[in-house]
Design a protein around this motif. Sequence first.
Motif, PDB file in Angstrom:
ATOM      1  N   ALA A   1       1.026  -1.085   0.168  1.00  0.00           N
ATOM      2  CA  ALA A   1       0.011   0.038  -0.396  1.00  0.00           C
ATOM      3  C   ALA A   1       0.891   1.398  -0.123  1.00  0.00           C
ATOM      4  N   VAL A   2       2.019   1.184   0.381  1.00  0.00           N
ATOM      5  CA  VAL A   2       3.335   2.742   0.348  1.00  0.00           C
ATOM      6  C   VAL A   2       3.750   2.633  -0.524  1.00  0.00           C
ATOM      7  N   THR A   3       3.929   1.886  -1.164  1.00  0.00           N
ATOM      8  CA  THR A   3       4.009   1.709  -2.587  1.00  0.00           C
ATOM      9  C   THR A   3       3.489   2.047  -3.811  1.00  0.00           C
ATOM     10  N   ASN A   4       2.218   1.644  -3.601  1.00  0.00           N
ATOM     11  CA  ASN A   4       1.711   1.940  -4.556  1.00  0.00           C
ATOM     12  C   ASN A   4       0.793   2.876  -4.020  1.00  0.00           C
ATOM     13  N   LEU A   5       0.498   4.126  -2.396  1.00  0.00           N
ATOM     14  CA  LEU A   5      -0.106   5.564  -2.416  1.00  0.00           C
ATOM     15  C   LEU A   5       1.145   6.035  -3.386  1.00  0.00           C
ATOM     16  N   SER A   6       2.309   5.191  -2.953  1.00  0.00           N
ATOM     17  CA  SER A   6       2.935   6.860  -3.269  1.00  0.00           C
ATOM     18  C   SER A   6       3.413   7.037  -5.031  1.00  0.00           C
ATOM     19  N   GLU A   7       3.199   6.232  -5.042  1.00  0.00           N
ATOM     20  CA  GLU A   7       3.729   5.914  -7.583  1.00  0.00           C
ATOM     21  C   GLU A   7       2.306   6.992  -7.995  1.00  0.00           C
ATOM     22  N   ILE A   8       0.850   6.560  -6.949  1.00  0.00           N
ATOM     23  CA  ILE A   8      -0.169   6.871  -7.429  1.00  0.00           C
ATOM     24  C   ILE A   8      -0.451   8.622  -6.854  1.00  0.00           C
ATOM     25  N   ALA A   9      -0.042   8.855  -5.797  1.00  0.00           N
ATOM     26  CA  ALA A   9       0.166   9.995  -5.521  1.00  0.00           C
ATOM     27  C   ALA A   9       1.440  11.678  -5.662  1.00  0.00           C
ATOM     28  N   LEU A  10       2.611  10.702  -6.910  1.00  0.00           N
ATOM     29  CA  LEU A  10       3.849  11.328  -7.396  1.00  0.00           C
ATOM     30  C   LEU A  10       2.671  12.128  -8.282  1.00  0.00           C
ATOM     31  N   PRO A  11       2.261  12.379  -9.264  1.00  0.00           N
ATOM     32  CA  PRO A  11       2.239  13.510 -10.159  1.00  0.00           C
ATOM     33  C   PRO A  11       1.375  15.137  -9.162  1.00  0.00           C
ATOM     34  N   TYR A  12       0.413  14.578  -7.837  1.00  0.00           N
ATOM     35  CA  TYR A  12       0.338  15.409  -7.206  1.00  0.00           C
ATOM     36  C   TYR A  12       1.359  15.848  -6.351  1.00  0.00           C
ATOM     37  N   LEU A  13       1.577  14.848  -5.528  1.00  0.00           N
ATOM     38  CA  LEU A  13       3.736  15.595  -4.558  1.00  0.00           C
ATOM     39  C   LEU A  13       4.155  16.480  -5.978  1.00  0.00           C
ATOM     40  N   GLN A  14       4.072  15.827  -7.077  1.00  0.00           N
ATOM     41  CA  GLN A  14       5.763  16.876  -7.977  1.00  0.00           C
ATOM     42  C   GLN A  14       4.569  18.108  -8.161  1.00  0.00           C
ATOM     43  N   ARG A  15       3.660  18.173  -8.092  1.00  0.00           N
ATOM     44  CA  ARG A  15       2.920  20.022  -8.324  1.00  0.00           C
ATOM     45  C   ARG A  15       2.945  20.812  -6.864  1.00  0.00           C
ATOM     46  N   SER A  16       2.944  19.829  -6.035  1.00  0.00           N
ATOM     47  CA  SER A  16       3.263  20.442  -5.013  1.00  0.00           C
ATOM     48  C   SER A  16       4.446  21.682  -4.420  1.00  0.00           C
ATOM     49  N   LYS A  17       3.946  22.495  -3.524  1.00  0.00           N
ATOM     50  CA  LYS A  17       5.462  23.240  -2.438  1.00  0.00           C
ATOM     51  C   LYS A  17       5.928  23.657  -2.019  1.00  0.00           C
ATOM     52  N   CYS A  18       5.532  22.053  -1.307  1.00  0.00           N
ATOM     53  CA  CYS A  18       5.956  21.305  -0.089  1.00  0.00           C
ATOM     54  C   CYS A  18       5.703  19.906  -0.401  1.00  0.00           C
ATOM     55  N   PRO A  19       6.639  19.411  -1.178  1.00  0.00           N
ATOM     56  CA  PRO A  19       5.520  17.346  -0.271  1.00  0.00           C
ATOM     57  C   PRO A  19       6.759  16.597   0.076  1.00  0.00           C
ATOM     58  N   ALA A  20       5.334  16.560   0.916  1.00  0.00           N
ATOM     59  CA  ALA A  20       6.461  15.236   1.617  1.00  0.00           C
ATOM     60  C   ALA A  20       5.755  13.541   2.358  1.00  0.00           C
ATOM     61  N   ILE A  21       6.754  12.621   2.254  1.00  0.00           N
ATOM     62  CA  ILE A  21       6.142  11.524   2.479  1.00  0.00           C
ATOM     63  C   ILE A  21       6.116  10.692   3.759  1.00  0.00           C
ATOM     64  N   VAL A  22       5.696  10.451   4.852  1.00  0.00           N
ATOM     65  CA  VAL A  22       5.951   9.907   6.108  1.00  0.00           C
ATOM     66  C   VAL A  22       5.685   8.597   6.512  1.00  0.00           C
ATOM     67  N   ASN A  23       6.447   7.717   6.235  1.00  0.00           N
ATOM     68  CA  ASN A  23       5.818   6.454   6.936  1.00  0.00           C
ATOM     69  C   ASN A  23       6.096   6.362   8.427  1.00  0.00           C
ATOM     70  N   VAL A  24       4.988   5.638   8.867  1.00  0.00           N
ATOM     71  CA  VAL A  24       4.994   5.385   9.787  1.00  0.00           C
ATOM     72  C   VAL A  24       5.377   3.536  10.245  1.00  0.00           C
ATOM     73  N   SER A  25       6.700   3.844  10.654  1.00  0.00           N
ATOM     74  CA  SER A  25       7.228   2.144  11.311  1.00  0.00           C
ATOM     75  C   SER A  25       6.913   1.885  12.233  1.00  0.00           C
TER      76      SER A  25
END
Length: 269
Positions: free
Chosen positions: A117-141
């Motif tokens: 799910a982390v891989t899938n969501l990161s990939e699907i969100a990528l085009p939107y994150l690329q358009r963001s001025k402050c993109p970040a992903i935080v994973n809960v380990s």
Amino acid sequence: MRHQGHIAVVTGGAQGIGAGIVEVLHKNGAKVAIIDRQRDKALKLSCDISGDDGAITVIEADISDKPGCEYALQQVIDRFGAVDILVNNAALARNKDYIGKLSDSDWADQSKLTIEAVTNLSEIALPYLQRSKCPAIVNVSSVTATKIAQNQASWPYHVSKAGLEQLTRYLAVKLGQSNIRVNAVAPGLVDRSEGVKLTDFKSNQQVISHVVPLNRVATASDIGEAVSFLSSQEASFITGQVLVVDGGMGIAEVFGAGLSILESLDFSN
Ligand SMILES: NC(=O)c1ccc[n+]([C@@H]2O[C@H](COP(=O)([O-])OP(=O)(O)OC[C@H]3O[C@@H](n4cnc5c(N)ncnc54)[C@H](O)[C@@H]3O)[C@@H](O)[C@H]2O)c1
């Protein structure tokens, strides 16, 4: 209000640590989309935190497969039109007390949320994150990504969290070219707001006082604050890191802590 104008997505945000993350991101100005299977619980949380001001939206979805992730992210885009922060928090544990007892489907279940799910969501969100001025992903380990004890039935969970931390580093390297930062938080002992609490048991409290220098377990908000920091501009040059949030538990010397627990025990009755 470090997240003013930002759109955040939190998986598994209906309860527990996820709810703490939602609360802190909202407090700091973000609009938050909760993706969770538990619609009613998420709606109640949303109402408790923000009333009906529209700052929190609930997306009922199961993200254990790719179509579920695609559906959930599309809902976020339909409602908010953007993604600046993706928090991959949802997880589960498949406990088996020995390697031979873990079936292929247990393995699949264990990794579905933590890795796929982390891989899938990161990939699907990528085009939107690329358009963001402050993109970040935080994973809960979890601190269990690097720790193990004898007879620990939760070992498959530990293995999956270790994989998640390496996935975090891979994504940080890969997405750094798009200025997207990817980090993880690793909570230690946490008392969530619902269910049986660690601190409900006196014996746990005794152990906590010997192994956690700050002499308490974390609240969900403690973890939320760490996630908020890592996803903010204050962390603008931090990527590929795992921030341990354990009250210092990881620095306790195991043999010494064990001895001091033994010495504190009263064997007189
Ligand atoms: N609780 C702890 O002490 C602790 C310690 C270290 C790390 N963590 C990590 O923190 C995170 C949250 O832990 P928690 O204890 O708050 O979890 P939890 O089980 O209380 O909550 C998980 C949430 O995820 C949702 N969820 C589960 N599967 C889903 C799916 N397929 N699709 C959509 N939503 C789904 C659930 O409905 C639930 O609301 C996890 O990644 C966990 O590994 C927890």
